[in-house]
Design an enzyme around this catalytic site. Structure first.
Site, PDB file in Angstrom:
ATOM      1  N   ASN A   1       0.851  -1.198   0.000  1.00 24.43           N
ATOM      2  CA  ASN A   1       0.000   0.000   0.000  1.00 24.43           C
ATOM      3  C   ASN A   1       0.885   1.247   0.000  1.00 24.43           C
ATOM      4  O   ASN A   1       1.486   1.585   1.017  1.00 24.43           O
ATOM      5  CB  ASN A   1      -0.903  -0.036   1.249  1.00 24.43           C
ATOM      6  CG  ASN A   1      -1.780   1.199   1.366  1.00 24.43           C
ATOM      7  OD1 ASN A   1      -1.870   2.002   0.434  1.00 24.43           O
ATOM      8  ND2 ASN A   1      -2.434   1.356   2.513  1.00 24.43           N
ATOM      9  N   TRP A   2       0.959   1.908  -1.156  1.00 25.95           N
ATOM     10  CA  TRP A   2       1.852   3.072  -1.276  1.00 25.95           C
ATOM     11  C   TRP A   2       1.240   4.331  -0.668  1.00 25.95           C
ATOM     12  O   TRP A   2       1.904   5.374  -0.606  1.00 25.95           O
ATOM     13  CB  TRP A   2       2.203   3.316  -2.757  1.00 25.95           C
ATOM     14  CG  TRP A   2       3.014   2.220  -3.386  1.00 25.95           C
ATOM     15  CD1 TRP A   2       3.483   1.084  -2.768  1.00 25.95           C
ATOM     16  CD2 TRP A   2       3.451   2.132  -4.742  1.00 25.95           C
ATOM     17  NE1 TRP A   2       4.185   0.309  -3.658  1.00 25.95           N
ATOM     18  CE2 TRP A   2       4.181   0.925  -4.878  1.00 25.95           C
ATOM     19  CE3 TRP A   2       3.303   2.947  -5.864  1.00 25.95           C
ATOM     20  CZ2 TRP A   2       4.754   0.521  -6.093  1.00 25.95           C
ATOM     21  CZ3 TRP A   2       3.873   2.551  -7.071  1.00 25.95           C
ATOM     22  CH2 TRP A   2       4.596   1.356  -7.183  1.00 25.95           C
TER      23      TRP A   2
ATOM     24  N   HIS B   1      -9.689   1.024   4.957  1.00 21.03           N
ATOM     25  CA  HIS B   1      -8.396   1.185   5.648  1.00 21.03           C
ATOM     26  C   HIS B   1      -8.599   2.113   6.851  1.00 21.03           C
ATOM     27  O   HIS B   1      -9.409   3.056   6.789  1.00 21.03           O
ATOM     28  CB  HIS B   1      -7.374   1.783   4.676  1.00 21.03           C
ATOM     29  CG  HIS B   1      -5.985   1.758   5.217  1.00 21.03           C
ATOM     30  ND1 HIS B   1      -5.529   2.702   6.102  1.00 21.03           N
ATOM     31  CD2 HIS B   1      -4.967   0.888   5.035  1.00 21.03           C
ATOM     32  CE1 HIS B   1      -4.281   2.416   6.429  1.00 21.03           C
ATOM     33  NE2 HIS B   1      -3.911   1.322   5.792  1.00 21.03           N
TER      34      HIS B   1
ATOM     35  N   GLU C   1      -5.583  -5.410  10.577  1.00 15.63           N
ATOM     36  CA  GLU C   1      -4.577  -4.380  10.805  1.00 15.63           C
ATOM     37  C   GLU C   1      -4.909  -3.655  12.098  1.00 15.63           C
ATOM     38  O   GLU C   1      -5.706  -2.699  12.081  1.00 15.63           O
ATOM     39  CB  GLU C   1      -4.581  -3.368   9.660  1.00 15.63           C
ATOM     40  CG  GLU C   1      -4.302  -3.962   8.301  1.00 15.63           C
ATOM     41  CD  GLU C   1      -3.704  -2.923   7.359  1.00 15.63           C
ATOM     42  OE1 GLU C   1      -2.542  -3.095   7.001  1.00 15.63           O
ATOM     43  OE2 GLU C   1      -4.375  -1.940   7.047  1.00 15.63           O
TER      44      GLU C   1
ATOM     45  N   SER D   1       2.969  -2.286  10.252  1.00 13.12           N
ATOM     46  CA  SER D   1       4.424  -2.096  10.324  1.00 13.12           C
ATOM     47  C   SER D   1       5.215  -3.346   9.955  1.00 13.12           C
ATOM     48  O   SER D   1       6.275  -3.597  10.532  1.00 13.12           O
ATOM     49  CB  SER D   1       4.830  -1.638  11.728  1.00 13.12           C
ATOM     50  OG  SER D   1       4.222  -0.413  12.032  1.00 13.12           O
TER      51      SER D   1
ATOM     52  N   GLY E   1       2.695  -1.227   4.462  1.00 17.77           N
ATOM     53  CA  GLY E   1       2.522   0.143   3.987  1.00 17.77           C
ATOM     54  C   GLY E   1       3.884   0.743   3.698  1.00 17.77           C
ATOM     55  O   GLY E   1       4.434   0.574   2.612  1.00 17.77           O
TER      56      GLY E   1
HETATM   57  C1  PEP Z   1      -1.104  -0.004   6.225  1.00 18.29           C
HETATM   58  O1  PEP Z   1      -1.309   1.187   6.149  1.00 18.29           O
HETATM   59  O2  PEP Z   1      -1.884  -0.813   5.731  1.00 18.29           O
HETATM   60  C2  PEP Z   1       0.082  -0.422   6.949  1.00 18.29           C
HETATM   61  C3  PEP Z   1       0.121  -1.617   7.428  1.00 18.29           C
HETATM   62  O3  PEP Z   1       1.057   0.535   7.067  1.00 18.29           O
HETATM   63  P1  PEP Z   1       2.500   0.353   7.739  1.00 18.29           P
HETATM   64  O4  PEP Z   1       3.084  -0.914   7.175  1.00 18.29           O
HETATM   65  O5  PEP Z   1       3.251   1.563   7.329  1.00 18.29           O
HETATM   66  O6  PEP Z   1       2.275   0.250   9.201  1.00 18.29           O
END
Ligand code: PEP
Length: 266
Positions: free
Chosen positions: A12-13, A97, A169, A217, A238
Protein backbone atom coordinates in the site's frame (compact mmCIF):
# COMPACT_ATOMS: atom_id res chain seq x y z
CA UNK A 1 -0.28 -20.26 6.88
CA UNK A 2 -3.29 -22.02 5.37
CA UNK A 3 -2.64 -24.84 2.92
CA UNK A 4 -3.30 -24.68 -0.84
CA UNK A 5 -3.42 -20.91 -1.08
CA UNK A 6 -1.02 -18.55 -2.77
CA UNK A 7 0.65 -16.10 -0.40
CA UNK A 8 -0.77 -12.64 -1.03
CA UNK A 9 1.53 -9.64 -0.53
CA UNK A 10 -0.06 -6.21 -1.06
CA UNK A 11 2.05 -3.04 -1.00
CA UNK A 12 0.00 0.00 0.00
CA UNK A 13 1.85 3.07 -1.28
CA UNK A 14 -0.72 5.43 0.27
CA UNK A 15 -0.51 9.11 -0.83
CA UNK A 16 3.15 8.84 -1.80
CA UNK A 17 5.15 9.02 -5.05
CA UNK A 18 4.56 11.13 -8.14
CA UNK A 19 3.72 9.25 -11.33
CA UNK A 20 7.38 9.45 -12.30
CA UNK A 21 8.56 8.14 -8.91
CA UNK A 22 6.00 5.35 -9.10
CA UNK A 23 7.44 4.28 -12.48
CA UNK A 24 10.95 4.23 -11.03
CA UNK A 25 9.85 2.06 -8.12
CA UNK A 26 8.09 -0.34 -10.51
CA UNK A 27 11.30 -0.65 -12.59
CA UNK A 28 13.34 -1.47 -9.48
CA UNK A 29 10.77 -3.98 -8.27
CA UNK A 30 10.80 -5.70 -11.66
CA UNK A 31 14.54 -6.15 -11.41
CA UNK A 32 14.45 -7.44 -7.85
CA UNK A 33 11.38 -9.66 -7.76
CA UNK A 34 11.02 -13.01 -9.50
CA UNK A 35 7.73 -14.58 -10.55
CA UNK A 36 6.61 -17.37 -8.24
CA UNK A 37 3.45 -19.30 -8.97
CA UNK A 38 2.57 -19.54 -5.27
CA UNK A 39 3.07 -15.87 -4.42
CA UNK A 40 0.74 -13.14 -5.60
CA UNK A 41 2.24 -9.64 -5.44
CA UNK A 42 -0.14 -6.68 -5.60
CA UNK A 43 0.81 -3.01 -5.82
CA UNK A 44 -1.52 -0.24 -4.65
CA UNK A 45 -0.27 3.06 -6.10
CA UNK A 46 -2.17 6.36 -5.99
CA UNK A 47 -5.27 6.64 -8.17
CA UNK A 48 -3.29 8.90 -10.53
CA UNK A 49 -0.47 6.41 -11.01
CA UNK A 50 -2.69 3.35 -11.55
CA UNK A 51 -3.10 3.77 -15.30
CA UNK A 52 0.57 4.40 -16.17
CA UNK A 53 1.74 1.68 -13.77
CA UNK A 54 -0.71 -0.77 -15.38
CA UNK A 55 1.10 -0.25 -18.68
CA UNK A 56 4.53 -0.75 -17.13
CA UNK A 57 4.07 -3.88 -15.08
CA UNK A 58 4.65 -7.44 -16.14
CA UNK A 59 1.22 -8.81 -15.30
CA UNK A 60 2.67 -12.22 -14.46
CA UNK A 61 4.62 -10.52 -11.68
CA UNK A 62 2.33 -7.86 -10.32
CA UNK A 63 -1.37 -7.17 -9.97
CA UNK A 64 -2.85 -3.81 -9.08
CA UNK A 65 -5.10 -2.56 -6.31
CA UNK A 66 -6.85 0.76 -5.84
CA UNK A 67 -6.50 2.22 -2.34
CA UNK A 68 -10.17 3.21 -2.22
CA UNK A 69 -13.12 4.11 -4.50
CA UNK A 70 -16.66 5.42 -4.11
CA UNK A 71 -19.65 3.12 -3.74
CA UNK A 72 -21.87 4.68 -6.41
CA UNK A 73 -21.16 3.52 -9.95
CA UNK A 74 -21.56 6.97 -11.54
CA UNK A 75 -23.16 10.36 -10.99
CA UNK A 76 -22.73 13.82 -9.53
CA UNK A 77 -20.11 13.02 -6.88
CA UNK A 78 -17.40 15.58 -7.56
CA UNK A 79 -13.90 14.34 -6.95
CA UNK A 80 -14.78 10.67 -6.58
CA UNK A 81 -13.75 7.67 -8.69
CA UNK A 82 -16.04 4.65 -8.85
CA UNK A 83 -15.30 0.93 -8.81
CA UNK A 84 -17.01 0.83 -12.22
CA UNK A 85 -14.28 3.14 -13.57
CA UNK A 86 -11.61 0.88 -12.11
CA UNK A 87 -13.09 -2.30 -13.56
CA UNK A 88 -10.53 -4.02 -15.78
CA UNK A 89 -7.74 -1.77 -14.52
CA UNK A 90 -7.34 -3.31 -11.05
CA UNK A 91 -7.94 -6.77 -9.63
CA UNK A 92 -8.18 -5.58 -6.04
CA UNK A 93 -9.24 -2.55 -4.01
CA UNK A 94 -8.38 -1.76 -0.41
CA UNK A 95 -11.60 -0.91 1.43
CA UNK A 96 -12.06 0.49 4.92
CA UNK A 97 -8.40 1.18 5.65
CA UNK A 98 -8.06 2.68 9.14
CA UNK A 99 -6.79 5.96 7.68
CA UNK A 100 -10.06 6.23 5.75
CA UNK A 101 -12.16 5.24 8.75
CA UNK A 102 -10.35 7.70 11.03
CA UNK A 103 -9.36 10.67 8.83
CA UNK A 104 -12.32 10.51 6.45
CA UNK A 105 -14.92 9.27 8.94
CA UNK A 106 -15.96 6.23 6.93
CA UNK A 107 -18.69 4.46 8.85
CA UNK A 108 -19.37 0.72 9.03
CA UNK A 109 -22.17 1.23 6.50
CA UNK A 110 -20.01 3.18 4.03
CA UNK A 111 -17.42 0.40 4.18
CA UNK A 112 -20.20 -2.18 3.60
CA UNK A 113 -21.40 -0.28 0.52
CA UNK A 114 -17.86 -0.03 -0.85
CA UNK A 115 -17.30 -3.78 -0.37
CA UNK A 116 -20.54 -4.45 -2.24
CA UNK A 117 -19.65 -1.99 -5.02
CA UNK A 118 -16.23 -3.63 -5.48
CA UNK A 119 -17.78 -7.09 -5.76
CA UNK A 120 -20.50 -5.80 -8.12
CA UNK A 121 -17.70 -4.54 -10.39
CA UNK A 122 -15.62 -7.74 -10.30
CA UNK A 123 -12.94 -6.22 -8.08
CA UNK A 124 -11.76 -8.17 -5.05
CA UNK A 125 -12.10 -6.07 -1.90
CA UNK A 126 -9.27 -6.16 0.61
CA UNK A 127 -11.36 -5.30 3.64
CA UNK A 128 -9.27 -3.76 6.43
CA UNK A 129 -10.41 -4.26 10.00
CA UNK A 130 -8.74 -3.53 13.31
CA UNK A 131 -9.11 -1.96 16.72
CA UNK A 132 -7.61 1.31 17.94
CA UNK A 133 -5.28 1.42 20.96
CA UNK A 134 -8.12 2.87 23.05
CA UNK A 135 -10.45 0.03 22.05
CA UNK A 136 -7.73 -2.50 22.79
CA UNK A 137 -7.11 -1.02 26.24
CA UNK A 138 -10.85 -1.12 26.97
CA UNK A 139 -10.98 -4.84 26.08
CA UNK A 140 -13.18 -4.13 23.04
CA UNK A 141 -11.08 -5.75 20.31
CA UNK A 142 -13.40 -8.67 19.78
CA UNK A 143 -16.54 -6.50 19.60
CA UNK A 144 -14.92 -4.04 17.18
CA UNK A 145 -13.77 -6.84 14.88
CA UNK A 146 -17.19 -8.47 15.08
CA UNK A 147 -18.98 -5.25 14.10
CA UNK A 148 -16.57 -4.36 11.31
CA UNK A 149 -16.58 -7.83 9.74
CA UNK A 150 -20.31 -8.58 10.04
CA UNK A 151 -21.43 -5.19 8.72
CA UNK A 152 -18.94 -5.09 5.85
CA UNK A 153 -19.95 -8.52 4.56
CA UNK A 154 -23.66 -8.25 5.26
CA UNK A 155 -24.75 -7.54 1.67
CA UNK A 156 -22.77 -10.42 0.16
CA UNK A 157 -23.69 -14.04 -0.58
CA UNK A 158 -21.43 -16.83 0.79
CA UNK A 159 -20.00 -17.30 -2.74
CA UNK A 160 -19.07 -13.61 -2.81
CA UNK A 161 -17.60 -13.69 0.71
CA UNK A 162 -15.31 -16.54 -0.36
CA UNK A 163 -13.49 -14.21 -2.73
CA UNK A 164 -13.02 -11.37 -0.24
CA UNK A 165 -9.65 -10.74 1.40
CA UNK A 166 -9.77 -9.55 5.01
CA UNK A 167 -6.73 -7.68 6.28
CA UNK A 168 -6.39 -7.61 10.05
CA UNK A 169 -4.58 -4.38 10.80
CA UNK A 170 -4.59 -3.37 14.47
CA UNK A 171 -4.67 0.43 14.22
CA UNK A 172 -2.02 0.80 16.94
CA UNK A 173 0.35 -1.37 14.88
CA UNK A 174 0.12 0.76 11.72
CA UNK A 175 3.08 3.12 11.42
CA UNK A 176 0.75 6.12 11.00
CA UNK A 177 -0.82 5.51 14.41
CA UNK A 178 2.11 4.39 16.54
CA UNK A 179 3.60 1.36 14.81
CA UNK A 180 3.76 -0.85 17.89
CA UNK A 181 4.71 -4.39 16.87
CA UNK A 182 1.86 -6.84 17.41
CA UNK A 183 2.69 -10.12 19.12
CA UNK A 184 2.10 -13.23 16.99
CA UNK A 185 -0.23 -14.87 19.55
CA UNK A 186 -2.45 -11.77 19.63
CA UNK A 187 -2.50 -11.69 15.82
CA UNK A 188 -3.43 -15.37 15.70
CA UNK A 189 -6.22 -14.90 18.22
CA UNK A 190 -7.91 -12.18 16.17
CA UNK A 191 -7.28 -13.97 12.86
CA UNK A 192 -9.00 -17.04 14.34
CA UNK A 193 -11.88 -14.88 15.52
CA UNK A 194 -12.33 -13.49 12.00
CA UNK A 195 -12.36 -16.93 10.38
CA UNK A 196 -14.70 -18.36 13.04
CA UNK A 197 -17.08 -15.46 12.56
CA UNK A 198 -17.18 -16.05 8.82
CA UNK A 199 -17.69 -19.76 9.49
CA UNK A 200 -20.67 -19.07 11.76
CA UNK A 201 -22.26 -16.68 9.28
CA UNK A 202 -21.42 -18.20 5.91
CA UNK A 203 -20.29 -21.79 6.53
CA UNK A 204 -17.04 -23.73 6.85
CA UNK A 205 -16.25 -23.85 3.14
CA UNK A 206 -16.48 -20.08 2.79
CA UNK A 207 -14.36 -19.52 5.90
CA UNK A 208 -11.67 -21.86 4.61
CA UNK A 209 -11.57 -20.26 1.15
CA UNK A 210 -11.49 -16.67 2.43
CA UNK A 211 -8.01 -15.15 2.61
CA UNK A 212 -7.02 -13.39 5.82
CA UNK A 213 -3.84 -11.32 5.72
CA UNK A 214 -1.96 -9.25 8.29
CA UNK A 215 -0.80 -5.64 8.22
CA UNK A 216 0.84 -3.34 10.75
CA UNK A 217 4.42 -2.10 10.32
CA UNK A 218 5.46 -5.28 8.57
CA UNK A 219 8.93 -5.08 7.04
CA UNK A 220 11.58 -7.43 5.70
CA UNK A 221 12.66 -8.32 9.27
CA UNK A 222 9.22 -9.11 10.69
CA UNK A 223 7.46 -10.57 7.63
CA UNK A 224 8.69 -14.14 8.18
CA UNK A 225 7.38 -14.23 11.75
CA UNK A 226 3.90 -13.12 10.72
CA UNK A 227 3.76 -15.44 7.70
CA UNK A 228 4.62 -18.36 9.97
CA UNK A 229 1.40 -17.86 11.96
CA UNK A 230 -1.16 -20.56 11.17
CA UNK A 231 -4.04 -18.97 9.25
CA UNK A 232 -2.12 -15.96 7.90
CA UNK A 233 -2.50 -15.99 4.10
CA UNK A 234 -0.37 -12.95 3.36
CA UNK A 235 0.68 -9.44 4.33
CA UNK A 236 -0.27 -5.82 3.71
CA UNK A 237 2.81 -3.65 4.26
CA UNK A 238 2.52 0.14 3.99
CA UNK A 239 5.71 2.14 4.46
CA UNK A 240 8.01 -0.82 3.78
CA UNK A 241 6.43 -1.23 0.34
CA UNK A 242 7.88 2.13 -0.74
CA UNK A 243 11.40 0.80 -0.32
CA UNK A 244 12.27 -1.78 -2.97
CA UNK A 245 14.90 -3.50 -0.80
CA UNK A 246 12.41 -3.94 2.02
CA UNK A 247 9.52 -4.93 -0.23
CA UNK A 248 11.67 -7.45 -2.10
CA UNK A 249 12.84 -8.71 1.32
CA UNK A 250 9.21 -9.29 2.30
CA UNK A 251 8.67 -11.33 -0.89
CA UNK A 252 11.85 -13.30 -0.07
CA UNK A 253 10.33 -14.12 3.33
CA UNK A 254 7.28 -15.48 1.50
CA UNK A 255 9.60 -17.68 -0.62
CA UNK A 256 11.30 -18.96 2.50
CA UNK A 257 7.94 -19.69 4.13
CA UNK A 258 6.85 -21.73 1.10
CA UNK A 259 10.16 -23.56 1.08
CA UNK A 260 9.82 -24.40 4.77
CA UNK A 261 6.32 -25.69 4.15
CA UNK A 262 7.42 -27.82 1.19
CA UNK A 263 10.08 -29.38 3.40
CA UNK A 264 7.60 -30.05 6.22
CA UNK A 265 5.17 -31.64 3.75
CA UNK A 266 8.06 -33.87 2.61
C1 PEP B 1 -1.10 0.00 6.22
O1 PEP B 1 -1.31 1.19 6.15
O2 PEP B 1 -1.88 -0.81 5.73
C2 PEP B 1 0.08 -0.42 6.95
C3 PEP B 1 0.12 -1.62 7.43
O3 PEP B 1 1.06 0.54 7.07
P1 PEP B 1 2.50 0.35 7.74
O4 PEP B 1 3.08 -0.91 7.18
O5 PEP B 1 3.25 1.56 7.33
O6 PEP B 1 2.28 0.25 9.20
Amino acid sequence: MSTMKRILIVGNWKMNLTVHEASLLVKRLHDKIQVHRDIEVVLAPSMLALQPVSQEIDKRKFKLAAQDAFYKDEGAFTGEVSFTMLRGLVDYAIVGHSERRIYFHETLEVVRDKVKAAVRNDITPILCVGETSREKAAGETSRVIHDQVTTALSDLTPEEVEKVVIAYEPVWAISTFGGELAKPDAVKKTMDQIRNLVKELYGAETAEALRVIYGGSVDDHTAGGYLAIEGVDGLLPGSASLNYHKFAGIIDSAYRQLHKKDKQDG
